[in-house]
Scaffold this motif. Structure first.
Motif, PDB file in Angstrom:
ATOM      1  N   LYS A   1       1.533   9.935  -5.188  1.00  6.17           N
ATOM      2  CA  LYS A   1       1.995  11.257  -4.761  1.00  6.17           C
ATOM      3  C   LYS A   1       3.142  11.768  -5.628  1.00  6.17           C
ATOM      4  O   LYS A   1       3.249  12.975  -5.882  1.00  6.17           O
ATOM      5  CB  LYS A   1       2.432  11.201  -3.299  1.00  6.17           C
ATOM      6  CG  LYS A   1       1.282  11.002  -2.321  1.00  6.17           C
ATOM      7  CD  LYS A   1       1.795  10.870  -0.893  1.00  6.17           C
ATOM      8  CE  LYS A   1       0.634  10.714   0.088  1.00  6.17           C
ATOM      9  NZ  LYS A   1       1.110  10.510   1.474  1.00  6.17           N
ATOM     10  N   GLN A   2       4.004  10.854  -6.081  1.00  6.09           N
ATOM     11  CA  GLN A   2       5.188  11.250  -6.842  1.00  6.09           C
ATOM     12  C   GLN A   2       4.969  11.193  -8.355  1.00  6.09           C
ATOM     13  O   GLN A   2       5.883  11.481  -9.115  1.00  6.09           O
ATOM     14  CB  GLN A   2       6.368  10.338  -6.467  1.00  6.09           C
ATOM     15  CG  GLN A   2       6.767  10.392  -5.005  1.00  6.09           C
ATOM     16  CD  GLN A   2       7.840   9.360  -4.652  1.00  6.09           C
ATOM     17  OE1 GLN A   2       8.512   8.823  -5.524  1.00  6.09           O
ATOM     18  NE2 GLN A   2       7.986   9.078  -3.372  1.00  6.09           N
ATOM     19  N   LYS A   3       3.767  10.784  -8.763  1.00  5.86           N
ATOM     20  CA  LYS A   3       3.455  10.642 -10.194  1.00  5.86           C
ATOM     21  C   LYS A   3       4.381   9.639 -10.875  1.00  5.86           C
ATOM     22  O   LYS A   3       4.869   9.845 -11.985  1.00  5.86           O
ATOM     23  CB  LYS A   3       3.540  11.996 -10.913  1.00  5.86           C
ATOM     24  CG  LYS A   3       2.757  13.121 -10.242  1.00  5.86           C
ATOM     25  CD  LYS A   3       1.281  12.778 -10.103  1.00  5.86           C
ATOM     26  CE  LYS A   3       0.510  13.919  -9.429  1.00  5.86           C
ATOM     27  NZ  LYS A   3      -0.899  13.532  -9.110  1.00  5.86           N
ATOM     28  N   VAL A   4       4.626   8.537 -10.196  1.00  4.40           N
ATOM     29  CA  VAL A   4       5.461   7.458 -10.727  1.00  4.40           C
ATOM     30  C   VAL A   4       4.559   6.382 -11.310  1.00  4.40           C
ATOM     31  O   VAL A   4       3.590   5.955 -10.673  1.00  4.40           O
ATOM     32  CB  VAL A   4       6.351   6.858  -9.622  1.00  4.40           C
ATOM     33  CG1 VAL A   4       7.052   5.601 -10.117  1.00  4.40           C
ATOM     34  CG2 VAL A   4       7.382   7.886  -9.146  1.00  4.40           C
TER      35      VAL A   4
ATOM     36  N   GLU B   1       0.828  -1.210   0.000  1.00  8.80           N
ATOM     37  CA  GLU B   1       0.000   0.000   0.000  1.00  8.80           C
ATOM     38  C   GLU B   1       0.863   1.261   0.000  1.00  8.80           C
ATOM     39  O   GLU B   1       0.482   2.283  -0.588  1.00  8.80           O
ATOM     40  CB  GLU B   1      -0.933  -0.003   1.215  1.00  8.80           C
ATOM     41  CG  GLU B   1      -1.976  -1.106   1.212  1.00  8.80           C
ATOM     42  CD  GLU B   1      -1.407  -2.472   1.602  1.00  8.80           C
ATOM     43  OE1 GLU B   1      -0.218  -2.541   2.037  1.00  8.80           O
ATOM     44  OE2 GLU B   1      -2.129  -3.469   1.459  1.00  8.80           O
ATOM     45  N   THR B   2       2.018   1.179   0.643  1.00  5.83           N
ATOM     46  CA  THR B   2       2.921   2.338   0.685  1.00  5.83           C
ATOM     47  C   THR B   2       3.490   2.620  -0.693  1.00  5.83           C
ATOM     48  O   THR B   2       3.594   3.786  -1.113  1.00  5.83           O
ATOM     49  CB  THR B   2       4.054   2.093   1.697  1.00  5.83           C
ATOM     50  OG1 THR B   2       3.498   1.998   3.013  1.00  5.83           O
ATOM     51  CG2 THR B   2       5.077   3.219   1.667  1.00  5.83           C
ATOM     52  N   ILE B   3       3.874   1.577  -1.421  1.00  9.15           N
ATOM     53  CA  ILE B   3       4.388   1.770  -2.784  1.00  9.15           C
ATOM     54  C   ILE B   3       3.336   2.455  -3.648  1.00  9.15           C
ATOM     55  O   ILE B   3       3.626   3.418  -4.383  1.00  9.15           O
ATOM     56  CB  ILE B   3       4.792   0.425  -3.414  1.00  9.15           C
ATOM     57  CG1 ILE B   3       5.940  -0.213  -2.632  1.00  9.15           C
ATOM     58  CG2 ILE B   3       5.208   0.613  -4.881  1.00  9.15           C
ATOM     59  CD1 ILE B   3       6.330  -1.592  -3.118  1.00  9.15           C
ATOM     60  N   LEU B   4       2.101   1.981  -3.569  1.00  9.07           N
ATOM     61  CA  LEU B   4       1.017   2.568  -4.375  1.00  9.07           C
ATOM     62  C   LEU B   4       0.768   4.017  -3.976  1.00  9.07           C
ATOM     63  O   LEU B   4       0.581   4.889  -4.838  1.00  9.07           O
ATOM     64  CB  LEU B   4      -0.257   1.742  -4.203  1.00  9.07           C
ATOM     65  CG  LEU B   4      -0.211   0.331  -4.813  1.00  9.07           C
ATOM     66  CD1 LEU B   4      -1.371  -0.510  -4.303  1.00  9.07           C
ATOM     67  CD2 LEU B   4      -0.219   0.398  -6.342  1.00  9.07           C
ATOM     68  N   ASP B   5       0.791   4.288  -2.690  1.00  7.08           N
ATOM     69  CA  ASP B   5       0.564   5.648  -2.207  1.00  7.08           C
ATOM     70  C   ASP B   5       1.691   6.584  -2.632  1.00  7.08           C
ATOM     71  O   ASP B   5       1.448   7.703  -3.117  1.00  7.08           O
ATOM     72  CB  ASP B   5       0.416   5.632  -0.687  1.00  7.08           C
ATOM     73  CG  ASP B   5       0.038   6.993  -0.124  1.00  7.08           C
ATOM     74  OD1 ASP B   5      -0.887   7.633  -0.674  1.00  7.08           O
ATOM     75  OD2 ASP B   5       0.661   7.430   0.862  1.00  7.08           O
TER      76      ASP B   5
ATOM     77  N   SER C   1      11.818   2.871  -7.609  1.00  7.22           N
ATOM     78  CA  SER C   1      11.213   3.987  -8.355  1.00  7.22           C
ATOM     79  C   SER C   1      10.489   4.966  -7.436  1.00  7.22           C
ATOM     80  O   SER C   1      10.311   6.133  -7.791  1.00  7.22           O
ATOM     81  CB  SER C   1      10.244   3.452  -9.420  1.00  7.22           C
ATOM     82  OG  SER C   1       9.084   2.881  -8.819  1.00  7.22           O
ATOM     83  N   VAL C   2      10.071   4.505  -6.241  1.00 14.55           N
ATOM     84  CA  VAL C   2       9.355   5.397  -5.320  1.00 14.55           C
ATOM     85  C   VAL C   2      10.191   5.741  -4.088  1.00 14.55           C
ATOM     86  O   VAL C   2       9.703   6.400  -3.164  1.00 14.55           O
ATOM     87  CB  VAL C   2       8.012   4.777  -4.872  1.00 14.55           C
ATOM     88  CG1 VAL C   2       7.099   4.581  -6.064  1.00 14.55           C
ATOM     89  CG2 VAL C   2       8.223   3.459  -4.125  1.00 14.55           C
ATOM     90  N   LEU C   3      11.451   5.339  -4.089  1.00 16.16           N
ATOM     91  CA  LEU C   3      12.321   5.618  -2.944  1.00 16.16           C
ATOM     92  C   LEU C   3      13.422   6.605  -3.315  1.00 16.16           C
ATOM     93  O   LEU C   3      14.599   6.383  -3.044  1.00 16.16           O
ATOM     94  CB  LEU C   3      12.940   4.311  -2.425  1.00 16.16           C
ATOM     95  CG  LEU C   3      12.019   3.381  -1.637  1.00 16.16           C
ATOM     96  CD1 LEU C   3      12.746   2.095  -1.259  1.00 16.16           C
ATOM     97  CD2 LEU C   3      11.492   4.072  -0.378  1.00 16.16           C
TER      98      LEU C   3
END
Length: 374
Positions: A46-49, A38-42, A84-86
């Motif tokens: 937010k980051q438009k990834v 869920e954190t990756i999706l969130d 990609s989200v970190l």
């Protein structure tokens, strides 16, 4: 000192509840492999990834969560998604905080989180900012849960050794500020650890702990290099150590701990299945082995789950599991006196947990292999 040998009947049945309640360590845990779905999706929203899926179920399939991949290289493809989200300070803080919270929920008392700062610089973050964000996330989690945690900085085998040296300098700068070790991770075959000797020389010259991924996807010569060329104090995985009996005895004689991650090893194809995993053989032979998650998300595991697998599929008794747990605390990258105090508290807690679940209250005092010395 042991006064009697415990009888199997003294031990309560091994249940998930009991395993969850026991104090534990996780010494081999990758930050970028242990996020919540869920954190990756969130974070992506937010980051438009753009991700390969926009639901937890679809994302789990895309990163082959818990699925056998057949090779370490295939397994590592999942990190393209998590990384990609970190790439922001906020996401690194959140990932570290949530990892420590998740570990605390299953009574992990000591956690060592490892990651390679160089993989989090795509948007221009400074390496120091990356380390500070992770350390702050772990600090906040500790204030809330009392789980103790430290960081291991990773170099990457297939990246220029000059970069490894820069990362080693970073680890040295953060010694006594939350960083307790240096690692070399990534695909083994074709990327020998001895190519990164300059980084390890700097690390060892500054009395920093060394652990190296070795003997996972490549043979025992990888372990020999890690120990003899790079001064490794612990070995990550080491499943192929059994192929060289002389080296196995050397590792045993010098009490070099092995950070074993059973589910991950099957998922990467390092071992065929749990029945053929060397953990129980190593344990019975007398090696200092620890049990760890590696990547909680990608492998879909927890310490509780790994201990349950060791019991059900490898034949570990509850007494064995307690010894395995204590080995984790003994192998922690902590100062001796701090470790000794922690071991004393852990042994008392193990006794209390066993008593609560129906064993004689002083049972652990009679376990001959649960030595108190750090």
């Amino acid at each position: 000192m042991a006064t009697s040998t415990p009888h199997p009947g003294d031990f309560p049945p091994v249940t998930e509840e009991l395993l969850r309640a026991l104090p534990k360590t996780d010494l081999h845990c990758h930050l970028d492999g242990s996020l919540r779905l869920e954190t990756i999706l969130d974070l992506a929203e937010k980051q438009k990834v753009r991700l390969p899926a926009d639901t937890p179920e679809g994302l789990a399939r895309a990163i082959h969560m818990g699925q056998n991949t057949g090779s370490l290289e295939k397994y590592l493809e999942a990190f393209d998604v998590t990384l990609s989200v970190l790439q922001t300070e906020e996401s690194l803080y959140r990932a570290a905080y949530e990892l420590a919270i998740d570990a605390a929920r299953e009574n992990v008392r000591y956690l060592e989180v490892r990651y390679a700062p160089v993989l989090h610089t795509r948007l221009g973050l400074k390496p120091t900012t990356i380390v500070d964000a992770v350390l702050e996330g772990l600090r906040v989690a500790k204030r809330e849960t009392h789980v103790k945690s430290n960081v291991i900085i990773c170099g990457i085998r297939h990246i220029d050794p000059a970069t490894s040296l820069r990362l080693a300098e970073l680890a040295v700068a953060y010694k006594n500020r939350g960083v307790v070790g240096y690692d070399l991770a990534g695909a083994e075959e074709g990327y020998p650890s001895k190519d990164h000797q300059a980084a390890f020389q700097l690390i060892l010259s500054n009395n920093v702990n060394v652990t190296i991924h070795a003997g996972e996807a490549f043979g025992p010569e990888s372990i020999a290099q890690a120990v003899h060329y790079c001064g490794a104090h612990r070995i990550g995985h080491g499943v192929r150590l059994r192929e060289n009996g002389d080296l196995l005895n050397y590792i045993n004689d010098h009490r070099v701990p092995l950070e074993m991650c059973p589910s991950s090893n099957v998922q990467t194809g390092s071992v065929a299945d749990m029945k053929s995993h060397p953990l129980k053989f190593y344990f019975d032979f007398g090696l200092r082995v620890t049990i760890n998650t590696d990547n909680r998300l990608i492998t879909d595991t927890t310490l509780t789950k790994e201990l349950g697998i060791a019991h059900r599929e490898m034949g570990f008794t509850l007494e064995d599991l307690c010894t395995l747990i204590v080995s984790g605390f003994k192998s922690a990258f902590l100062p001796y006196r701090e470790k000794a105090d922690l071991l004393k508290a852990v042994n008392q807690e193990i006794a209390a947990v066993l008593a609560k679940h129906g064993a004689p209250p002083k049972l652990v005092e009679s376990l001959p292999r649960n030595a108190r010395e750090a």
